[in-house]
Design a protein around this motif. Structure first.
Motif, short mmCIF file in Angstrom:
data_model
loop_
_atom_site.label_atom_id
_atom_site.label_comp_id
_atom_site.label_asym_id
_atom_site.label_seq_id
_atom_site.Cartn_x
_atom_site.Cartn_y
_atom_site.Cartn_z
N ALA A 186 0.83 -1.21 0.00
CA ALA A 186 0.00 0.00 0.00
C ALA A 186 0.86 1.26 0.00
O ALA A 186 0.58 2.22 -0.73
CB ALA A 186 -0.94 -0.01 1.22
N ILE A 189 2.55 1.72 -3.50
CA ILE A 189 1.63 2.19 -4.53
C ILE A 189 1.23 3.64 -4.29
O ILE A 189 1.22 4.46 -5.21
CB ILE A 189 0.39 1.27 -4.60
CG1 ILE A 189 0.80 -0.12 -5.12
CG2 ILE A 189 -0.68 1.87 -5.51
CD1 ILE A 189 -0.31 -1.14 -5.07
N ASP A 200 -4.39 -6.14 -6.24
CA ASP A 200 -3.59 -5.96 -5.03
C ASP A 200 -3.35 -7.30 -4.34
O ASP A 200 -2.28 -7.54 -3.77
CB ASP A 200 -4.30 -5.01 -4.06
CG ASP A 200 -4.39 -3.58 -4.59
OD1 ASP A 200 -3.74 -3.29 -5.61
OD2 ASP A 200 -5.11 -2.78 -3.98
#
Length: 221
Positions: A186, A189, A200
């Motif tokens: 996370a 990205i 994901d």
């Protein structure tokens, strides 16, 4: 080749051959796939042509490397590992994992090649994490490698896979921290350090299967 160490020791004999400058990296590149001389030279930035020629000749004399005719007529010869030379692959992977423990981000002068990326992925693979066939394509700046995994088995190559990948990763220098678990998917990205084509969930699975930790003392860039 340098003078023998004069010891009846397997490590001493191995060091006599592989301790020469560029020898290990030549074997690393050939462990990913056979190469023409020009491809080897281009994939090893900084190696003088004369040194590459000498190292290849020495590795041939030691039955680690052999020359094979290219499959397409008129395409010259390819350098490849012999059966004896291919036995070095797990040793290269172990050395790669050992060295990467204290390697966080590349220095400004460091170069990443497609073969070094492929070899790093092979060394990072943890068998058994992925139980169904998967193909991953990784772009790290200008270089590309891919991995096809299925349980205990992993196939690593440079360039593009023959089939569509389940996940494509576009990454920069932060890829090393991602593989070490020091940077979450996370975070990668959201910060723009990583872009993916795929889910994901697939990225999380990839990072579970490809992992090389960093030492708490990371002194080498």
């Amino acid at each position: 080749m340098t003078k023998d160490y004069g010891q009846f020791c397997g490590l001493a004999k191995a060091a006599r051959v592989l301790g020469e400058r560029w020898a290990l990296l030549i074997v690393r590149d050939l462990s990913v796939g056979s190469r023409r001389f020009k491809e080897l030279h281009e994939g090893l930035p900084g190696v003088p042509t004369s040194v590459l020629t000498t190292r290849l000749r020495e590795l041939e004399q030691m039955d680690i490397v052999e020359r094979r005719p290219a499959k397409q007529p008129g395409r010259g010869v390819l350098y490849a590992l012999t059966r004896y030379g291919a036995e070095l692959t797990p040793i290269l992977d172990s050395l790669g994992r050992w060295g990467a423990q204290r390697m966080s981000v590349p220095a400004p002068e460091d170069v990443i090649t497609s073969s070094s990326l492929a070899a790093a992925l092979r060394a990072a693979y943890r068998p058994g994490v992925i139980t169904t066939p998967r193909t991953y394509l990784i772009h790290a700046g200008p270089v590309t490698a891919w991995a096809m995994v299925d349980g205990e088995e992993v196939v690593i190559k440079t360039g593009l896979p023959e089939s569509d990948p389940d996940l494509t990763i576009h990454a920069g220098p932060q890829l090393r921290l991602l593989l070490a678990g020091r940077l979450s998917p996370a975070e990668a990205i959201s910060s723009g350090a990583l872009e993916i084509e795929g889910s994901d969930t697939e990225l999380v699975t990839f990072l579970q299967a490809f992992h090389v930790p960093l030492d708490d003392v990371t002194t080498v860039a």
